[in-house]
Design a protein around this motif. Structure first.
Motif, PDB file in Angstrom:
ATOM      1  N   PHE A   1       0.833  -1.203   0.000  1.00 13.71           N
ATOM      2  CA  PHE A   1       0.000   0.000   0.000  1.00 13.71           C
ATOM      3  C   PHE A   1       0.875   1.262   0.000  1.00 13.71           C
ATOM      4  O   PHE A   1       0.661   2.187  -0.792  1.00 13.71           O
ATOM      5  CB  PHE A   1      -0.899  -0.040   1.244  1.00 13.71           C
ATOM      6  CG  PHE A   1      -1.685   1.217   1.503  1.00 13.71           C
ATOM      7  CD1 PHE A   1      -2.846   1.470   0.801  1.00 13.71           C
ATOM      8  CD2 PHE A   1      -1.268   2.130   2.460  1.00 13.71           C
ATOM      9  CE1 PHE A   1      -3.588   2.620   1.046  1.00 13.71           C
ATOM     10  CE2 PHE A   1      -1.992   3.280   2.707  1.00 13.71           C
ATOM     11  CZ  PHE A   1      -3.150   3.527   1.991  1.00 13.71           C
TER      12      PHE A   1
ATOM     13  N   ILE B   1      -5.755  10.180   5.586  1.00 15.54           N
ATOM     14  CA  ILE B   1      -4.856   9.786   6.674  1.00 15.54           C
ATOM     15  C   ILE B   1      -4.166   8.449   6.384  1.00 15.54           C
ATOM     16  O   ILE B   1      -3.615   7.809   7.280  1.00 15.54           O
ATOM     17  CB  ILE B   1      -5.614   9.700   8.019  1.00 15.54           C
ATOM     18  CG1 ILE B   1      -6.830   8.780   7.892  1.00 15.54           C
ATOM     19  CG2 ILE B   1      -6.043  11.099   8.480  1.00 15.54           C
ATOM     20  CD1 ILE B   1      -7.550   8.516   9.212  1.00 15.54           C
TER      21      ILE B   1
ATOM     22  N   VAL C   1      -5.950   9.190  -4.821  1.00 18.63           N
ATOM     23  CA  VAL C   1      -6.402  10.335  -4.011  1.00 18.63           C
ATOM     24  C   VAL C   1      -5.215  11.243  -3.697  1.00 18.63           C
ATOM     25  O   VAL C   1      -5.299  12.474  -3.816  1.00 18.63           O
ATOM     26  CB  VAL C   1      -7.067   9.836  -2.702  1.00 18.63           C
ATOM     27  CG1 VAL C   1      -7.066  10.917  -1.629  1.00 18.63           C
ATOM     28  CG2 VAL C   1      -8.487   9.371  -2.983  1.00 18.63           C
TER      29      VAL C   1
ATOM     30  N   CYS D   1     -14.262   5.314   3.218  1.00 12.31           N
ATOM     31  CA  CYS D   1     -13.342   6.347   3.713  1.00 12.31           C
ATOM     32  C   CYS D   1     -13.838   6.989   5.002  1.00 12.31           C
ATOM     33  O   CYS D   1     -14.899   7.601   5.032  1.00 12.31           O
ATOM     34  CB  CYS D   1     -13.128   7.429   2.656  1.00 12.31           C
ATOM     35  SG  CYS D   1     -12.004   8.725   3.239  1.00 12.31           S
TER      36      CYS D   1
ATOM     37  N   VAL E   1     -13.913   9.622  -2.898  1.00  6.80           N
ATOM     38  CA  VAL E   1     -12.785   8.973  -3.563  1.00  6.80           C
ATOM     39  C   VAL E   1     -13.076   8.701  -5.039  1.00  6.80           C
ATOM     40  O   VAL E   1     -12.260   9.017  -5.912  1.00  6.80           O
ATOM     41  CB  VAL E   1     -12.418   7.664  -2.828  1.00  6.80           C
ATOM     42  CG1 VAL E   1     -11.210   7.020  -3.480  1.00  6.80           C
ATOM     43  CG2 VAL E   1     -12.139   7.935  -1.353  1.00  6.80           C
TER      44      VAL E   1
END
Ligand code: HEM
Ligand code: SF4
Ligand code: FES
Lengths: 148, 244, 124
Positions: free
Chosen positions: B119, B157, B182, B222, B228
């Motif tokens: 990720f 975040i 994003v 989210c 998103v």
């Protein structure tokens, strides 16, 4: 005290051209065209007149006597096959892990696509509405009476 | 039991079904159930704490801020990606067990902890930093309108709730994923930034924005309420246009 | 205690299910299209061959299945327009759920209107 970070990360560069953008766009251009082509096809063949009951050799021959429907069906054939095959390619890419399997499936998909487009196009344009030797009651009414 | 004048905070019994995996003992993850007494003000994170501190100290999960700021505790609660610290137990159906699992599509390391490296790799690949020439004496000015253009995507975040809710990411984990897009969006549409072309080119990849199938799982997952799917659509359009 | 071997099914909302249906309908239509090109190609073989195969489309079971095919095409086509709206229309992401339900209603209404007409011909 200040920290100077010089080019903290070198930009990732792609080393191969890719056509994903064009495939994605093609799905979105062929889609609306297919709405017109396919939905009209369904209405003309399944709703109007006698619907499915009326569909037989004479019905097809009657339609393809008009170049309008020949080109209509050709456009539908090409767009639907390429759209469908490209959609299947997306799905294959999603669910195959091994490169060999993926390549084999995708190659087969495009081979089938090319073959069926070729077959379908040939059928539409080499079609003979009044084949010699066929029973007259199976043929469209515009065929000359058979003498043999 | 002492009678109390002040209304007590109600308590209730809940069952948590936690998907546990100990790499040293288990071949496969397994479901383990825990009954705990919780308050109406408690969150799923409090229940995890209670289990860890009072029942089974080996229960393993990440959390840091406990207040929805750090993005450490994204997990799958009753089938949907949530932050454990932002999910009130009383908002869930407590007549049923509460199912808690690690987020999907990333390798599970232990219990609710997954390896976040794939990720973060996608995040690093989109150059998540301002690319601007010159060395200004003061701050780089920006009009409120220009700032508003990418306001939504500044809120991320990096919890991975979106990326690990994406059915395309689940398939092979190669897709850049919503979070990377994003965060690219946050710089692509920043008027002070000069690296938009580079980022658009990076996301015009086989594994880039074109893999998005607009399932909206990301938008719904989210915890920061970022739109998103909309941000991804804007990046797609920018690539087609050839500029932000 | 092991009660469920795998993890739970992700509980996505209409966006996710619309995609699942879009994908399944797309694959279904694709395989039907392959068959349909081949059966139509029989017009090049002989009127008898074509009519014999088309007769299968008029049998009760296939006749009923055709309703499913028409429904799948309607859903896939209309949802395709929804996906395009999400990608290109600024309000698309806001109205995606409403558009999904509109598509479901339109598909059901059209299939419901077509059903008696079609079945009367299949069974008539
Ligand atoms: C009737 C008009 C049609 C429209 C408007 C339409 C629209 C679309 C669109 C926009 C996509 C892309 C979806 C995405 O990127 O998420 C798509 C995918 C697809 N379409 Fe169609 N389509 C139509 C007809 C067809 C036909 C006739 C076939 C079969 C031959 C087909 C098979 C597929 C497949 C297999 C996919 C891939 C699904 C996926 O990736 O999940 N479509 N369609
Ligand atoms: S976009 Fe939202 S869900 Fe995705 S990583 Fe950022 S905060 Fe988490
Ligand atoms: S613990 Fe920091 S976001 Fe939940």
């Amino acid at each position: 005290m200040s920290v100077v970070i010089e080019t903290p990360n070198s930009p990732r560069t792609r080393n191969q051209a890719n056509w994903e953008k064009y495939g994605w766009l093609f799905m979105r251009i062929s889609g609306p065209l297919l709405i017109v082509l396919v939905f009209t096809h369904l209405v003309v063949n399944l709703v109007l007149g006698e619907g499915i009951k009326a569909i037989d050799f004479a019905f097809v021959a009657g339609k393809w006597a008009d170049p309008f429907w020949q080109y209509w069906d050709m456009a539908m054939l090409w767009l639907a096959m390429i759209h469908g095959t490209n959609g299947m390619r997306t799905i294959v890419n999603d669910y195959t892990e091994r490169v060999k399997v993926r390549t084999a499936l995708n190659t087969s998909l495009w081979a089938v696509c090319a073959l069926l487009i070729l077959l379908g196009t040939l059928v539409i344009f080499t079609f003979d509405p009044c084949p010699a030797g066929a029973a007259a009651d199976l043929l469209p009414s515009f065929c000359p009476a058979l003498t043999s | 039991m002492a009678e109390q004048a002040i209304a007590e905070v109600e308590t209730f019994q809940v069952t948590l079904m936690i998907r546990r995996f100990d790499p040293e003992a288990d071949q496969e993850p397994k479901w383990v159930d825990y009954d705990v007494q919780m308050f109406g003000t408690d969150r799923v994170l409090d229940a995890l704490h209670k289990i860890k501190w009072e029942v089974d100290g080996s229960l393993t999960f990440r959390r840091s801020c406990a207040h929805g700021v750090c993005g450490s505790d994204a997990m799958r609660i009753n089938g949907r990606n949530r932050l454990a610290c932002k999910t009130l137990i009383k908002d869930l159906d407590i007549s049923q067990p509460i199912y808690v699992e690690p987020i999907k599509g990333l390798p599970v390391e232990k219990d609710l902890i997954v390896n976040m490296e794939p990720f973060y790799k996608a995040y690093r690949d989109i150059n998540p930093f301002l690319i601007a020439s010159g060395t200004p004496d003061k701050e780089r000015l920006q009009s409120p309108e220009d700032r508003a253009r990418y306001d939504d995507t500044t809120k991320c975040i990096l919890c991975a709730a979106c990326t690990s809710s994406c059915p395309v990411f689940w398939t092979d984990g190669q897709y850049f994923g919503p979070a990377a897009i994003v965060n690219a969006h946050r710089f692509i549409f920043d008027s002070r930034d000069e690296g938009a072309q580079v980022r658009l080119d990076i996301l015009n990849d086989k594994e880039g924005v074109w893999r998005c199938r607009t399932t909206f799982n990301c938008t719904e997952a989210c915890p920061r309420g970022i739109e998103v799917t909309k941000a991804i659509a804007e990046v797609k359009q920018a690539i087609l246009r050839g500029r932000p | 205690m092991v009660t469920m071997p795998a993890g739970t099914l992700y509980r996505g909302k209409v966006g996710m299910w619309s995609w699942v249906l879009h994908r399944i309908s797309g694959v279904g239509i694709f395989f039907f299209l392959l068959v349909h090109i081949l059966d139509t190609a029989l017009v090049r073989v002989s009127p008898e061959a074509y009519n014999a195969v088309i007769a299968v489309y008029k049998t009760p079971i296939i006749g009923i299945a055709e309703l499913g095919l028409v429904g799948a095409i309607l859903f896939h086509g209309l949802n395709g327009l929804r996906v395009i709206a999400v990608d290109f229309w600024a309000q698309g992401t806001k109205y995606q759920a409403a558009m999904f339900w509109a598509i479901i209603v339109i598909t059901i209404v059209l299939v419901a209107a077509f059903t008696p007409v079609h079945l009367a011909r299949v069974f008539g």
